[in-house]
Scaffold this active site. Structure first.
Site, PDB file in Angstrom:
ATOM      1  N   LYS A  78      48.826  30.179  39.490  1.00  0.00           N
ATOM      2  CA  LYS A  78      48.144  31.614  40.387  1.00  0.00           C
ATOM      3  C   LYS A  78      48.822  32.097  40.871  1.00  0.00           C
ATOM      4  O   LYS A  78      48.872  31.567  41.987  1.00  0.00           O
ATOM      5  CB  LYS A  78      46.986  31.647  40.515  1.00  0.00           C
ATOM      6  CG  LYS A  78      46.125  32.844  41.046  1.00  0.00           C
ATOM      7  CD  LYS A  78      45.612  33.124  39.509  1.00  0.00           C
ATOM      8  CE  LYS A  78      44.560  34.647  39.343  1.00  0.00           C
ATOM      9  NZ  LYS A  78      44.203  35.026  37.908  1.00  0.00           N
ATOM     10  N   SER A 135      44.823  47.220  29.118  1.00  0.00           N
ATOM     11  CA  SER A 135      43.345  47.114  27.842  1.00  0.00           C
ATOM     12  C   SER A 135      43.456  46.197  26.922  1.00  0.00           C
ATOM     13  O   SER A 135      42.360  45.535  26.795  1.00  0.00           O
ATOM     14  CB  SER A 135      43.385  48.816  27.356  1.00  0.00           C
ATOM     15  OG  SER A 135      44.636  48.378  26.822  1.00  0.00           O
ATOM     16  N   GLY A 169      30.227  44.102  37.666  1.00  0.00           N
ATOM     17  CA  GLY A 169      31.103  44.373  38.150  1.00  0.00           C
ATOM     18  C   GLY A 169      31.735  45.401  37.369  1.00  0.00           C
ATOM     19  O   GLY A 169      31.261  45.125  35.739  1.00  0.00           O
ATOM     20  N   ARG A 197      32.020  54.437  39.328  1.00  0.00           N
ATOM     21  CA  ARG A 197      32.977  53.483  38.112  1.00  0.00           C
ATOM     22  C   ARG A 197      31.521  52.700  37.409  1.00  0.00           C
ATOM     23  O   ARG A 197      31.397  52.655  36.442  1.00  0.00           O
ATOM     24  CB  ARG A 197      33.842  52.222  38.829  1.00  0.00           C
ATOM     25  CG  ARG A 197      34.547  51.110  37.651  1.00  0.00           C
ATOM     26  CD  ARG A 197      36.165  50.436  38.671  1.00  0.00           C
ATOM     27  NE  ARG A 197      35.118  49.990  39.504  1.00  0.00           N
ATOM     28  CZ  ARG A 197      36.285  48.939  39.656  1.00  0.00           C
ATOM     29  NH1 ARG A 197      37.318  48.823  39.661  1.00  0.00           N
ATOM     30  NH2 ARG A 197      35.177  47.936  40.547  1.00  0.00           N
ATOM     31  N   ASN A 250      36.063  34.535  37.118  1.00  0.00           N
ATOM     32  CA  ASN A 250      36.795  33.408  37.882  1.00  0.00           C
ATOM     33  C   ASN A 250      36.204  32.601  39.010  1.00  0.00           C
ATOM     34  O   ASN A 250      35.809  33.175  39.995  1.00  0.00           O
ATOM     35  CB  ASN A 250      37.958  33.038  38.598  1.00  0.00           C
ATOM     36  CG  ASN A 250      39.437  34.247  37.156  1.00  0.00           C
ATOM     37  OD1 ASN A 250      39.153  32.931  35.902  1.00  0.00           O
ATOM     38  ND2 ASN A 250      39.740  34.660  36.788  1.00  0.00           N
TER      39      ASN A 250
END
Length: 336
Positions: A78, A135, A169, A197, A250
Site C-alpha cells: 500500500k 469503473s 459511502g 453523491r 478496508n
C-alpha cells in the site's frame, strides 16, 4: 522509521520525497511470497507521517491476506501520499509513477480513497503497473460484495431479493455495490457525507437516502460499509440492528473487541479481506495471470465467505482470525 517498522512488523518500507512538487509518499510492502505486491495509492492529509505509515502498514497487511484468500499469485502493499497545501498533484503523481516504475513491477497499484482519475493518469504516464480502469475495478468489487451478501442470506435462510441493505459511502465503490445489490432485488438505503453523491446513487438505484450519522444503526438486514475504515467500534456493534455486515471498505472494524461484540449478538461479519476482493482479482487476474475471464475467481469469494462464516458459527472464533489463518496457511505452503 526503523522503530515504526519494528512496532508494525513491517519488513519493507520505501519513502519518497520530491521537493519540486511537494510529493511525500510512503510505500509499505508487506509480503511478496506469492507474487508482486498489490495495493492502491491512498491520498490523505494525515495528522502526521506516523499516522500515514500506520495506515499504509495496516492496509498492506490486509492486501496480503486478501490476495492469499482469493488464490492470487500476489502479495500485499500500500502506498499513501501525504496530502498538503503545497502539493502540486499533477507533477507529484508523475514523479510517484516514475518512482514506482523504478521498482520494476514489485508493486502493482490502482486508486484508493483521495486519489483521483487524474492522479492515476499522471502516474500511468510514467509507469506501466498502474491500473487506471476505476469503473472496471469498482464493478468487480460490487460483484464480489453481492456474492458475499448471498452467502450471508443463504446462512440466514433467506434470499437477497427483498432484503433491506444500508450502503455507507457513495463513491465509485459504494455506487457499484449499490448497483449490484439493487439489481439483485434488494431495497437500499444509501448515505454519504456528500449529499449530492448520495442523491445521485439513490436516483440511479431506487434507493432511499439516509442520514450518514445514523446509517450504521439503521433498522435494516445488512450493513455494507463502503467508505473509510474503522467505522464499526464496540458502541456501534452493540447498537447495530442489522443481522449482517458485508461491505467493501478496508479494515471496517475499529478493534478486535468490536468483532467480539458482533459475535456476542449473533451478527454475521464477512471479513472485508474477502468481501472487497473483487478489485484485486480483476487487476491481478488481468495483468499477472492474463485471464480473459476473472468472473469465476470473483464468484468464489462467496464460497469463501460462506465457509468462513460457517466455521465461525460452529467454533465461536472470530471470522477475521479464520480468514487470516487460511491466508497464512497458503503463504506458509509456498514458503515450504
Amino acid at each position: 522509521m526503523l522503530e515504526w517498522m519494528h512496532e508494525r512488523e513491517v519488513e519493507r518500507t520505501v519513502l519518497w520525497r520530491d521537493a519540486a512538487s511537494g510529493l511525500e509518499a510512503i510505500l509499505v510492502i508487506d509480503d511478496v511470497t506469492l507474487g508482486p505486491a498489490a495495493g492502491g495509492v491512498r491520498t490523505r492529509a494525515y495528522p502526521s507521517p506516523r499516522d500515514g505509515f500506520a495506515d499504509a502498514a495496516a492496509l498492506a497487511r490486509a492486501m496480503t491476506i486478501k490476495c492469499a484468500l482469493a488464490g492470487l499469485p500476489a502479495g500485499g502493499g500500500k502506498c499513501v501520499v501525504l496530502d498538503h497545501a503545497g502539493l502540486d498533484r499533477a507533477r507529484g503523481f508523475r514523479v510517484l509513477g516514475e518512482r514506482i516504475a523504478e521498482l520494476g513491477g514489485l508493486f502493482r497499484t490502482a486508486g484508493d480513497l483521495g486519489t483521483t482519475a487524474a492522479d492515476l493518469a499522471a502516474m500511468a504516464s510514467h509507469c506501466e503497473w498502474v491500473h487506471t480502469d476505476e469503473s472496471g475495478l469498482a464493478a468487480a468489487v460490487g460483484h464480489g460484495v453481492l456474492r458475499c451478501v448471498e452467502a450471508c442470506a443463504e446462512l440466514r435462510g433467506v434470499a437477497v431479493a427483498g432484503l433491506t441493505i444500508a450502503v455507507q459511502g457513495c463513491g465509485s465503490i459504494g455506487a457499484a455495490v449499490a448497483r449490484r445489490l439493487a439489481g439483485a432485488g434488494a431495497r437500499l438505503i444509501v448515505a454519504d457525507l456528500d449529499a449530492a453523491r448520495a442523491r445521485a446513487v439513490a436516483s440511479e438505484t431506487g434507493a432511499t437516502v439516509g442520514d450518514p450519522a445514523a446509517i450504521l444503526t439503521a433498522p435494516v438486514d445488512v450493513i455494507a460499509p463502503c467508505a473509510v475504515g474503522g467505522v464499526v467500534d464496540v458502541a456501534v456493534a452493540r447498537a447495530m440492528r442489522a443481522w449482517a455486515i458485508c461491505g467493501a471498505a478496508n479494515n471496517q472494524l475499529a478493534s478486535p473487541e468490536a468483532e467480539d461484540a458482533l459475535i456476542e449478538r449473533g451478527i454475521l461479519f464477512v471479513p472485508d479481506v474477502v468481501a472487497s476482493g473483487g478489485a484485486v482479482i480483476e487487476g491481478i487476474g488481468r495483468t499477472v495471470m492474463q485471464l480473459a475471464d476473472r468472473t469465476p475467481l470473483i464468484d468464489a469469494l462467496g464460497t469463501t465467505a460462506h465457509q468462513i462464516l460457517e466455521e465461525a458459527r460452529a467454533s465461536g472464533a472470530r471470522p477475521t482470525a479464520i480468514a487470516q489463518q487460511r491466508a497464512r496457511a497458503r503463504i506458509a505452503t509456498r514458503r515450504g
